[in-house]
Design an enzyme around this catalytic site. Structure first.
Site, PDB file in Angstrom:
ATOM      1  N   HIS A  19      33.720  41.050  21.431  1.00 32.52           N
ATOM      2  CA  HIS A  19      33.635  41.386  22.856  1.00 32.52           C
ATOM      3  C   HIS A  19      33.942  40.150  23.691  1.00 32.52           C
ATOM      4  O   HIS A  19      34.055  39.046  23.167  1.00 32.52           O
ATOM      5  CB  HIS A  19      32.279  42.001  23.211  1.00 32.52           C
ATOM      6  CG  HIS A  19      31.099  41.082  23.067  1.00 32.52           C
ATOM      7  ND1 HIS A  19      30.654  40.615  21.852  1.00 32.52           N
ATOM      8  CD2 HIS A  19      30.254  40.552  23.992  1.00 32.52           C
ATOM      9  CE1 HIS A  19      29.594  39.856  22.029  1.00 32.52           C
ATOM     10  NE2 HIS A  19      29.337  39.791  23.315  1.00 32.52           N
TER      11      HIS A  19
ATOM     12  N   HIS B 171      32.454  38.353  26.190  1.00 38.39           N
ATOM     13  CA  HIS B 171      31.543  37.409  26.825  1.00 38.39           C
ATOM     14  C   HIS B 171      31.865  35.979  26.405  1.00 38.39           C
ATOM     15  O   HIS B 171      32.276  35.724  25.275  1.00 38.39           O
ATOM     16  CB  HIS B 171      30.094  37.771  26.496  1.00 38.39           C
ATOM     17  CG  HIS B 171      29.643  39.043  27.152  1.00 38.39           C
ATOM     18  ND1 HIS B 171      28.521  39.730  26.763  1.00 38.39           N
ATOM     19  CD2 HIS B 171      30.176  39.758  28.180  1.00 38.39           C
ATOM     20  CE1 HIS B 171      28.375  40.815  27.512  1.00 38.39           C
ATOM     21  NE2 HIS B 171      29.372  40.845  28.371  1.00 38.39           N
TER      22      HIS B 171
ATOM     23  N   ASP C 298      30.378  33.321  25.502  1.00 35.49           N
ATOM     24  CA  ASP C 298      29.836  32.648  24.332  1.00 35.49           C
ATOM     25  C   ASP C 298      30.410  33.189  23.028  1.00 35.49           C
ATOM     26  O   ASP C 298      30.072  32.700  21.950  1.00 35.49           O
ATOM     27  CB  ASP C 298      28.308  32.729  24.313  1.00 35.49           C
ATOM     28  CG  ASP C 298      27.775  34.151  24.350  1.00 35.49           C
ATOM     29  OD1 ASP C 298      28.289  34.957  25.135  1.00 35.49           O
ATOM     30  OD2 ASP C 298      26.833  34.459  23.581  1.00 35.49           O
ATOM     31  N   HIS C 299      31.308  34.160  23.137  1.00 32.14           N
ATOM     32  CA  HIS C 299      31.997  34.698  21.962  1.00 32.14           C
ATOM     33  C   HIS C 299      33.507  34.434  22.000  1.00 32.14           C
ATOM     34  O   HIS C 299      34.172  34.638  20.987  1.00 32.14           O
ATOM     35  CB  HIS C 299      31.728  36.199  21.825  1.00 32.14           C
ATOM     36  CG  HIS C 299      30.302  36.506  21.497  1.00 32.14           C
ATOM     37  ND1 HIS C 299      29.881  36.866  20.232  1.00 32.14           N
ATOM     38  CD2 HIS C 299      29.190  36.479  22.263  1.00 32.14           C
ATOM     39  CE1 HIS C 299      28.570  37.060  20.248  1.00 32.14           C
ATOM     40  NE2 HIS C 299      28.125  36.820  21.467  1.00 32.14           N
TER      41      HIS C 299
ATOM     42  N   HIS D 241      26.224  46.971  25.096  1.00 34.16           N
ATOM     43  CA  HIS D 241      26.013  45.608  25.576  1.00 34.16           C
ATOM     44  C   HIS D 241      27.166  45.157  26.467  1.00 34.16           C
ATOM     45  O   HIS D 241      26.949  44.549  27.518  1.00 34.16           O
ATOM     46  CB  HIS D 241      25.877  44.658  24.382  1.00 34.16           C
ATOM     47  CG  HIS D 241      25.835  43.205  24.747  1.00 34.16           C
ATOM     48  ND1 HIS D 241      24.765  42.633  25.393  1.00 34.16           N
ATOM     49  CD2 HIS D 241      26.739  42.199  24.549  1.00 34.16           C
ATOM     50  CE1 HIS D 241      25.000  41.358  25.583  1.00 34.16           C
ATOM     51  NE2 HIS D 241      26.192  41.062  25.082  1.00 34.16           N
TER      52      HIS D 241
ATOM     53  N   ASP E 249      27.049  41.408  19.483  1.00 33.49           N
ATOM     54  CA  ASP E 249      25.788  41.541  20.203  1.00 33.49           C
ATOM     55  C   ASP E 249      25.360  43.001  20.330  1.00 33.49           C
ATOM     56  O   ASP E 249      24.624  43.354  21.250  1.00 33.49           O
ATOM     57  CB  ASP E 249      25.906  40.924  21.600  1.00 33.49           C
ATOM     58  CG  ASP E 249      25.949  39.402  21.566  1.00 33.49           C
ATOM     59  OD1 ASP E 249      25.788  38.822  20.478  1.00 33.49           O
ATOM     60  OD2 ASP E 249      26.145  38.799  22.634  1.00 33.49           O
TER      61      ASP E 249
ATOM     62  N   HIS F  11      23.577  35.905  17.140  1.00 32.71           N
ATOM     63  CA  HIS F  11      22.636  34.966  17.747  1.00 32.71           C
ATOM     64  C   HIS F  11      21.407  34.745  16.872  1.00 32.71           C
ATOM     65  O   HIS F  11      20.996  35.632  16.119  1.00 32.71           O
ATOM     66  CB  HIS F  11      22.155  35.486  19.107  1.00 32.71           C
ATOM     67  CG  HIS F  11      23.215  35.500  20.152  1.00 32.71           C
ATOM     68  ND1 HIS F  11      23.539  34.405  20.917  1.00 32.71           N
ATOM     69  CD2 HIS F  11      24.043  36.498  20.555  1.00 32.71           C
ATOM     70  CE1 HIS F  11      24.515  34.722  21.759  1.00 32.71           C
ATOM     71  NE2 HIS F  11      24.833  35.984  21.545  1.00 32.71           N
TER      72      HIS F  11
END
Length: 256
Positions: A57, A59, A61-62, A115, A134, A172
């Site tokens: 996805h 976001h 942090d990915h 999410h 996530d 995570h």
């Protein structure tokens, strides 16, 4: 055969990235790289070259490390742009449902919204491996940032239906906090009590709690257990629809 390496990037957002290597062909893929440096260091330590990058996805942090990895390695980037226009440039825009080949292995692409818009997971049946991003996490699930409770519950029940021996590689290191919350939902769950003790021991030693088995998640993760009589009873929601129970659990975790 596939070799899977968990790459800690806890300085990012308590993230984990993953390397997947087909030992027969030498091909290597990275999954969800919010930063390039940890992945490059893990590759260098093993003498591996990076051939592919897979994204669950959009976001930051990915995906924050994708451009740097691409520049360093020329790896092919796979992901889906559906409902996620801020994805980094893709070499292959995957359908939300389908499959592709990685060496001799089939990789199934599963649509798991809730999410994030366009969230997908990668399931490799031959390796009993699920890269869930996530969506499903160890003892938890992602916040409903861009989706609904209905979407997430549908996604989780779909993932729950995979074989119990499937190993869940989630994004995570949130497991200890998730465990403490889970205990407020099912304080009498013996399997959960044993898992909490194990999680506390692993984290005290600085060891990762990811991956985890899907069977263990089914037995201990409250977000997968919203349709069980014991959880409904604990929440005084015995006659409530399953998705309403899930939404209540998610709301309680958000306030925890």
């Amino acid at each position: 055969m596939l070799e899977i390496v968990t790459v800690p990037a806890l300085e990012v957002f308590d993230n984990y990235y993953f390397l997947i290597r087909d030992t027969d062909t030498g091909k290597t893929a990275a999954v969800d790289c919010g930063g390039a440096a940890p992945v490059l260091a893990a590759l260098e330590a093993r003498g591996w070259d990076l051939d592919e990058i897979w994204i669950t996805h959009h976001h930051w942090d990915h995906v924050g490390g994708v451009a740097g990895l691409k520049a360093e390695t020329a790896a092919r980037v796979r992901g889906t742009r559906h409902a996620a226009p801020n994805m980094p440039p893709l070499d292959e825009d995957l359908p939300q449902e389908g499959s592709f080949r990685f060496g001799a292995h089939e990789v199934q692409v599963l649509h798991v919204p809730g999410h994030a818009n366009g969230h997908i997971a990668f399931y490799i049946p031959s390796a009993d491996a699920l890269f869930s991003g996530d969506s499903l996490m160890a003892l938890g699930c992602g916040r409903l940032i861009e989706g609904t409770a209905e979407e997430m519950w549908t996604s989780l029940t779909r993932l729950r239906a995979l074989p119990r021996e499937t190993m869940v590689y989630s994004g995570h290191e949130y497991t200890l906090g998730n465990a403490r919350f889970a205990a407020t939902i099912e304080p009498g769950n013996a399997a959960l009590k044993a898992r909490i003790a194990e999680v506390e021991s692993l984290r005290a030693e600085g060891k990762p709690t990811v991956p985890s088995s899907l069977g263990l998640e089914c037995d201990t993760n409250p977000f997968l257990r919203a349709d069980t009589a014991s959880v409904k009873s604990a929440l005084d929601m015995a006659d409530a629809p399953d998705v309403a129970v899930f939404a209540e659990i998610r709301a309680r975790k958000d306030r925890f």
